[in-house]
Scaffold this motif. Structure first.
Motif, PDB file in Angstrom:
ATOM      1  N   TRP A 174      -7.502  -1.247   2.273  1.00 31.38           N
ATOM      2  CA  TRP A 174      -8.782  -1.743   1.770  1.00 31.38           C
ATOM      3  C   TRP A 174      -9.009  -3.190   2.193  1.00 31.38           C
ATOM      4  O   TRP A 174      -8.061  -3.952   2.347  1.00 31.38           O
ATOM      5  CB  TRP A 174      -8.802  -1.697   0.251  1.00 31.38           C
ATOM      6  CG  TRP A 174      -8.542  -0.375  -0.379  1.00 31.38           C
ATOM      7  CD1 TRP A 174      -8.870   0.853   0.103  1.00 31.38           C
ATOM      8  CD2 TRP A 174      -7.913  -0.150  -1.643  1.00 31.38           C
ATOM      9  NE1 TRP A 174      -8.489   1.834  -0.778  1.00 31.38           N
ATOM     10  CE2 TRP A 174      -7.896   1.239  -1.860  1.00 31.38           C
ATOM     11  CE3 TRP A 174      -7.362  -0.978  -2.617  1.00 31.38           C
ATOM     12  CZ2 TRP A 174      -7.349   1.817  -3.004  1.00 31.38           C
ATOM     13  CZ3 TRP A 174      -6.817  -0.419  -3.754  1.00 31.38           C
ATOM     14  CH2 TRP A 174      -6.821   0.960  -3.948  1.00 31.38           C
ATOM     15  N   PRO A 175     -10.283  -3.605   2.339  1.00 27.64           N
ATOM     16  CA  PRO A 175     -10.570  -5.031   2.548  1.00 27.64           C
ATOM     17  C   PRO A 175      -9.991  -5.870   1.402  1.00 27.64           C
ATOM     18  O   PRO A 175      -9.914  -5.398   0.264  1.00 27.64           O
ATOM     19  CB  PRO A 175     -12.108  -5.085   2.536  1.00 27.64           C
ATOM     20  CG  PRO A 175     -12.553  -3.700   2.886  1.00 27.64           C
ATOM     21  CD  PRO A 175     -11.516  -2.778   2.327  1.00 27.64           C
ATOM     22  N   ASP A 176      -9.556  -7.073   1.703  1.00 26.31           N
ATOM     23  CA  ASP A 176      -8.984  -8.044   0.753  1.00 26.31           C
ATOM     24  C   ASP A 176      -7.504  -7.801   0.473  1.00 26.31           C
ATOM     25  O   ASP A 176      -6.751  -8.748   0.247  1.00 26.31           O
ATOM     26  CB  ASP A 176      -9.705  -8.077  -0.612  1.00 26.31           C
ATOM     27  CG  ASP A 176     -11.169  -8.429  -0.528  1.00 26.31           C
ATOM     28  OD1 ASP A 176     -11.554  -9.092   0.451  1.00 26.31           O
ATOM     29  OD2 ASP A 176     -11.924  -8.032  -1.426  1.00 26.31           O
ATOM     30  N   ALA A 224       0.831  -1.204   0.000  1.00 20.53           N
ATOM     31  CA  ALA A 224       0.000   0.000   0.000  1.00 20.53           C
ATOM     32  C   ALA A 224       0.867   1.256   0.000  1.00 20.53           C
ATOM     33  O   ALA A 224       2.044   1.226   0.362  1.00 20.53           O
ATOM     34  CB  ALA A 224      -0.914  -0.004   1.229  1.00 20.53           C
ATOM     35  N   PHE A 225       0.258   2.363  -0.394  1.00 19.71           N
ATOM     36  CA  PHE A 225       0.971   3.640  -0.389  1.00 19.71           C
ATOM     37  C   PHE A 225       1.479   3.966   1.011  1.00 19.71           C
ATOM     38  O   PHE A 225       2.636   4.326   1.194  1.00 19.71           O
ATOM     39  CB  PHE A 225       0.055   4.757  -0.888  1.00 19.71           C
ATOM     40  CG  PHE A 225       0.614   6.130  -0.645  1.00 19.71           C
ATOM     41  CD1 PHE A 225       1.628   6.625  -1.449  1.00 19.71           C
ATOM     42  CD2 PHE A 225       0.140   6.918   0.403  1.00 19.71           C
ATOM     43  CE1 PHE A 225       2.165   7.881  -1.221  1.00 19.71           C
ATOM     44  CE2 PHE A 225       0.671   8.177   0.631  1.00 19.71           C
ATOM     45  CZ  PHE A 225       1.687   8.660  -0.183  1.00 19.71           C
ATOM     46  N   ASP A 226       0.617   3.838   2.010  1.00 13.21           N
ATOM     47  CA  ASP A 226       0.978   4.164   3.385  1.00 13.21           C
ATOM     48  C   ASP A 226       0.679   2.944   4.248  1.00 13.21           C
ATOM     49  O   ASP A 226      -0.475   2.663   4.576  1.00 13.21           O
ATOM     50  CB  ASP A 226       0.174   5.376   3.878  1.00 13.21           C
ATOM     51  CG  ASP A 226       0.596   5.851   5.261  1.00 13.21           C
ATOM     52  OD1 ASP A 226       1.371   5.133   5.922  1.00 13.21           O
ATOM     53  OD2 ASP A 226       0.132   6.934   5.679  1.00 13.21           O
ATOM     54  N   ARG A 227       1.717   2.227   4.641  1.00 11.90           N
ATOM     55  CA  ARG A 227       1.524   0.980   5.372  1.00 11.90           C
ATOM     56  C   ARG A 227       1.324   1.193   6.870  1.00 11.90           C
ATOM     57  O   ARG A 227       1.182   0.233   7.613  1.00 11.90           O
ATOM     58  CB  ARG A 227       2.720   0.047   5.113  1.00 11.90           C
ATOM     59  CG  ARG A 227       2.777  -0.443   3.671  1.00 11.90           C
ATOM     60  CD  ARG A 227       4.035  -1.223   3.395  1.00 11.90           C
ATOM     61  NE  ARG A 227       5.216  -0.381   3.451  1.00 11.90           N
ATOM     62  CZ  ARG A 227       6.451  -0.822   3.677  1.00 11.90           C
ATOM     63  NH1 ARG A 227       6.655  -2.102   3.884  1.00 11.90           N
ATOM     64  NH2 ARG A 227       7.474   0.008   3.697  1.00 11.90           N
ATOM     65  N   THR A 228       1.291   2.452   7.313  1.00 16.23           N
ATOM     66  CA  THR A 228       1.037   2.715   8.732  1.00 16.23           C
ATOM     67  C   THR A 228      -0.448   2.827   9.032  1.00 16.23           C
ATOM     68  O   THR A 228      -0.841   2.912  10.196  1.00 16.23           O
ATOM     69  CB  THR A 228       1.730   4.009   9.198  1.00 16.23           C
ATOM     70  OG1 THR A 228       1.097   5.140   8.579  1.00 16.23           O
ATOM     71  CG2 THR A 228       3.210   3.992   8.859  1.00 16.23           C
ATOM     72  N   ALA A 246      -7.649   2.329 -10.698  1.00 20.71           N
ATOM     73  CA  ALA A 246      -9.064   2.331 -10.324  1.00 20.71           C
ATOM     74  C   ALA A 246      -9.348   1.150  -9.404  1.00 20.71           C
ATOM     75  O   ALA A 246      -8.810   0.054  -9.591  1.00 20.71           O
ATOM     76  CB  ALA A 246      -9.940   2.244 -11.569  1.00 20.71           C
ATOM     77  N   LEU A 247     -10.189   1.383  -8.407  1.00 17.18           N
ATOM     78  CA  LEU A 247     -10.711   0.321  -7.547  1.00 17.18           C
ATOM     79  C   LEU A 247     -12.187   0.157  -7.893  1.00 17.18           C
ATOM     80  O   LEU A 247     -12.983   1.083  -7.715  1.00 17.18           O
ATOM     81  CB  LEU A 247     -10.541   0.679  -6.071  1.00 17.18           C
ATOM     82  CG  LEU A 247     -11.149  -0.310  -5.073  1.00 17.18           C
ATOM     83  CD1 LEU A 247     -10.413  -1.648  -5.109  1.00 17.18           C
ATOM     84  CD2 LEU A 247     -11.144   0.264  -3.658  1.00 17.18           C
ATOM     85  N   ARG A 251      -5.644   6.105   0.579  1.00 14.45           N
ATOM     86  CA  ARG A 251      -5.192   5.770  -0.783  1.00 14.45           C
ATOM     87  C   ARG A 251      -5.156   4.267  -1.053  1.00 14.45           C
ATOM     88  O   ARG A 251      -5.243   3.837  -2.205  1.00 14.45           O
ATOM     89  CB  ARG A 251      -3.794   6.340  -1.028  1.00 14.45           C
ATOM     90  CG  ARG A 251      -3.731   7.852  -1.125  1.00 14.45           C
ATOM     91  CD  ARG A 251      -2.357   8.289  -1.621  1.00 14.45           C
ATOM     92  NE  ARG A 251      -2.213   9.743  -1.649  1.00 14.45           N
ATOM     93  CZ  ARG A 251      -1.148  10.374  -2.158  1.00 14.45           C
ATOM     94  NH1 ARG A 251      -0.142   9.662  -2.665  1.00 14.45           N
ATOM     95  NH2 ARG A 251      -1.089  11.696  -2.144  1.00 14.45           N
ATOM     96  N   GLY A 252      -4.974   3.442  -0.021  1.00 11.79           N
ATOM     97  CA  GLY A 252      -4.897   2.001  -0.250  1.00 11.79           C
ATOM     98  C   GLY A 252      -3.723   1.653  -1.154  1.00 11.79           C
ATOM     99  O   GLY A 252      -2.597   2.098  -0.935  1.00 11.79           O
TER     100      GLY A 252
END
Length: 452
Positions: free
Chosen positions: A116-118, A108-112, A410-411, A386-387
């Protein structure tokens, strides 16, 4: 067999798997493969019923992968311990001498913060089944985990997965969707406030660049085939990475990103500074004029130089040698063009992919400078998670690894499509011009999805 086109290959694989039940495995992770006939991989992937479903297409167009199922699955839901991840990856590298073993996934962009689910803050999958095309050669690959499962059980599970494969079928036609609503987060008023905060001389003195982004949510009633959308996007931007991750039927993350985080071939590393943007011209003369303006633009040149220097600074302690373009070149996409500098390094012995991911990601092209100050501002002020947008997506391999920065992405969720775009904010940035840059970056995907 459900797919007649691969019936001969399926028979060969099942024969090998049955023989393997009685053999002594030489390594904990084993891969078997057969050569296969060429088929449209996105059409094949879209027809499958097993998850995860993963797609990867390299920017140089030589390599394309469609994969399903999970032989091994590493997912981090909580805050990341990089030392743990690094040791986990290093241990996986030692479990097979096969140069074709790959773990596909992303960070992810920010792991802190929660993701998102999944998807998890980090998730990597060794697929059960892969179709891998390199040039004109196509292989059908089966991965087996004998470390955690008996050989008989694992071979039976692989045979069952083969029997569930479906034949490729045409993707659904690319009809434009009726748009029920659109919302932007942040909206323009909030965006203007954020740009003014970042460009304030007192803030800008200590944090010269923050990449602000926006989530555009499109509300729809119709179901969306994510692989059809990605295929259309691929056709519009062929000189980009194209990839998709669908861990469950509910959510699919797709991206058509021009930006490479890095390509590693053993100790040789290739990366780049991609920052600074303008639109394409309506004709060759106008296109050349806009490119010349971009090359001469002080704000964009400064932004690109900041990115180049930060990457060089990060790689210096990890490398024996670094070479970076002094001047920028133009990198052209369908609707926009970027400033681009190539960077190459020879890594020191023992440097691994998680050190590279930890050091290079997020790049100043999606985060800012200094990294921690910019990330803190984004985390506190941007207003959405951002996920995996602006995260790093790709594959890990003992001998070669490649990651793209997941911009232009896109999500897709039930009833909603989430689009993402960002812009680098430095001294002199104009809120309205930067807002328009976000619109320019979404133009290709919006033209595929909805009537403009």
């Amino acid at each position: 067999m459900p797919s007649q086109i691969f019936s001969e290959q399926f028979s060969q694989l099942i024969e090998k798997l049955n023989a393997m039940k009685l053999a002594v495995a030489k390594e904990p992770i084993v891969q078997i493969s057969v050569e296969a006939k060429s088929i449209p991989l996105l059409s094949w992937l879209g027809a499958q019923t097993q998850y995860p479903r993963i797609y990867w297409h390299g920017r140089e167009k030589q390599e394309e992968i469609a994969a399903i199922g999970a032989c091994k699955d590493f997912k981090q839901e909580q805050e990341i311990d990089d030392e743990l991840l690094s040791s986990l990856y290093q241990s996986q590298r030692g479990k097979s001498s096969n140069q074709d073993i790959r773990y596909y996934g992303g960070v992810a962009f920010d792991r802190t913060v929660e993701c998102w689910p999944d998807f998890g803050r980090t998730r990597f999958v060794l697929p059960r089944i892969e179709l891998r095309r390199h040039g004109t050669i196509v292989k059908l690959l089966i991965n087996l985990d004998f470390e955690n499962n008996s050989q008989v059980d694992e071979c039976d599970a692989a045979i069952d997965a083969i029997k569930q494969l479906q034949p490729a079928k045409p993707l659904s036609p690319p009809n434009k969707l009726p748009l029920m609503g659109r919302s932007d987060l942040p909206n323009y008023q909030r965006w203007k406030e954020l740009v003014e905060q970042v460009t304030h001389p007192k803030f800008n003195q200590t944090t010269p660049k923050v990449v602000l982004s926006r989530q555009t949510q499109l509300e729809i009633n119709d179901a969306v085939d994510p692989w059809m959308v990605l295929a259309c996007w691929q056709g519009r931007n062929p000189n980009s990475f194209q990839f998709g991750f669908q861990f469950s039927p509910d959510r699919t993350f797709i991206s058509c990103s021009p930006e490479r985080l890095y390509l590693r071939r053993q100790k040789e590393l290739f990366t780049e500074a991609l920052a600074g943007t303008t639109v394409r011209g309506l004709n060759q003369e106008e296109d050349d004029f806009l490119a010349k303006q971009l090359l001469e633009d002080t704000k964009n040149s400064y932004e690109n130089q900041l990115v180049r220097q930060q990457i060089v600074d990060v790689l210096t302690p990890l490398s024996n040698y670094i070479g970076a373009d002094e001047s920028a070149k133009i990198f052209k996409l369908t609707h926009i063009q970027h400033l681009h500098r190539s960077i190459r390094a020879e890594l020191k012995a023992g440097v691994n992919d998680f050190q590279l991911l930890q050091g290079l990601h997020p790049t100043p092209a999606v985060g800012g400078l200094p990294k921690q100050s910019a990330l803190s501002f984004i985390r506190q002020r941007e207003g959405y998670n951002r996920g995996w947008y602006a995260g790093a997506c790709g594959y890990l391999n003992k001998y070669e690894s490649e990651f793209s920065v997941a911009i232009r992405s896109a999500l897709i969720e039930p009833g909603r499509i989430n689009l993402f775009a960002g812009a680098g904010i430095v001294a002199g940035s104009d809120p309205l011009a930067e807002w328009q840059e976000l619109e320019n970056k979404l133009a290709t995907i919006l033209s595929i999805l909805v009537e403009l």
